[in-house]
Design a protein around this motif. Sequence first.
Motif, PDB file in Angstrom:
ATOM      1  N   HIS A 226      -9.820   4.778  -5.166  1.00 23.48           N
ATOM      2  CA  HIS A 226     -10.631   5.534  -6.111  1.00 23.48           C
ATOM      3  C   HIS A 226     -12.102   5.452  -5.685  1.00 23.48           C
ATOM      4  CE1 HIS A 226      -7.064   3.983  -8.234  1.00 23.48           C
ATOM      5  NE2 HIS A 226      -7.136   5.058  -9.012  1.00 23.48           N
TER       6      HIS A 226
ATOM      7  N   HIS B 242       0.810  -1.221   0.000  1.00 21.80           N
ATOM      8  CA  HIS B 242       0.000   0.000   0.000  1.00 21.80           C
ATOM      9  C   HIS B 242       0.844   1.272   0.000  1.00 21.80           C
ATOM     10  CE1 HIS B 242      -4.119  -1.926   1.225  1.00 21.80           C
ATOM     11  NE2 HIS B 242      -3.786  -2.128  -0.033  1.00 21.80           N
TER      12      HIS B 242
ATOM     13  N   SER C 246     -13.478   1.369  -5.131  1.00 22.82           N
ATOM     14  CA  SER C 246     -13.757   0.848  -3.787  1.00 22.82           C
ATOM     15  C   SER C 246     -14.668   1.768  -2.980  1.00 22.82           C
ATOM     16  CB  SER C 246     -12.447   0.676  -3.024  1.00 22.82           C
ATOM     17  OG  SER C 246     -11.791   1.932  -2.910  1.00 22.82           O
TER      18      SER C 246
END
Length: 290
Positions: free
Chosen positions: A180, A174, A184
């Motif tokens: 976005h 991550h 999600s």
Amino acid sequence: YSNDSNVAPKLFVPKFEDYQKVYNEIAGRLEEKEDYDDGSYGPVLVRLAWHASGTYDKETGTGGSNGATMRFSPESDHGANAGLKAARDFLEPVKAKFPWITYSDLWILAGVCAIQEMMGPTIPYRAGRQDRDVAACTPDGRLPDAAQAQDHLRNIFYRMGFNDQEIVALCGAHALGRCHTDRSGYSGPWTFSPTVLTNDYYKLLLEEKWQWKKWNGPKQYEDKKTQTLMMLPADMAIIQDKKFKEWVKVYAADNDKFFQDFSAVVKKLFELGVPFKEGTETWTFKPVNA
Ligand code: ZEM
């Protein structure tokens, strides 16, 4: 008989050099298509390879990177896979140029290439995945839910065969990419350099003050200082859990250790459920632009 029609067609058996050519083609397209997102398709390619692999269930041997079943509905429509069409479409011209490679080998090679081209560690690679048909699609719900915490993470990742250290090492991905709202529902990047792999994800988790973001979207954290970075509830769980947090500290303090462990655990992830033939060689590809 000596006429040509009786000569058996030569079987093309791709070698390391052929896969390096595919790698180079992907790396070239990454350079070329800089107008996407934060300037690179790299992060979404890593997410494609992860979602192709992370469906694995060690009890039943189902799921995993052998199959590329996300080409088909219903798997392509699973909520967790929203947005991954961008990554699959990015790779279509590569598949067209090298039709001998399976989608399953191609998607994982793209993940390896993206990590290396984004300055990450070398990820050793083995070829030999076979594409499977729609019947091999996995049921929805095998990938982690960002709204949940440590118990859920352990349930999901233990099912794939990972331990606590490996879970924390995997989460370091991550450092790359962003959330976005149209995929999600979440929003924003985890780090200030979302197209370069570093251990910043762990450093930021430990060093920044995180507060709930005030907005109409799903519950997520933002950094108090700049309010431009984000953490998912599932990210925050790895510093809320004592055992996980020990590993966060290790990786925050030592980027080399993170790279070493990340390389090993990503190789394991990318090979889940793949029945390699005995004697399959392990290859490392030469980076192109990194
Ligand atoms: Zn992610 N991930 N992930 N992840 N992930 C997102 C994006 C990316 C979780 C998760 O819910 C989300 C791993 C583990 C976990 C990447 C790699 C890896 C997004 C945002 C969410 C919500 C999607 C969007 O909106 O585009 C959860 C709960 C995880 C459990 C720990 C592992 C493991 C990964 C690789 C090894 C990457 C690279 C992205 C960024 C994608 C992009 O398009 O920028």
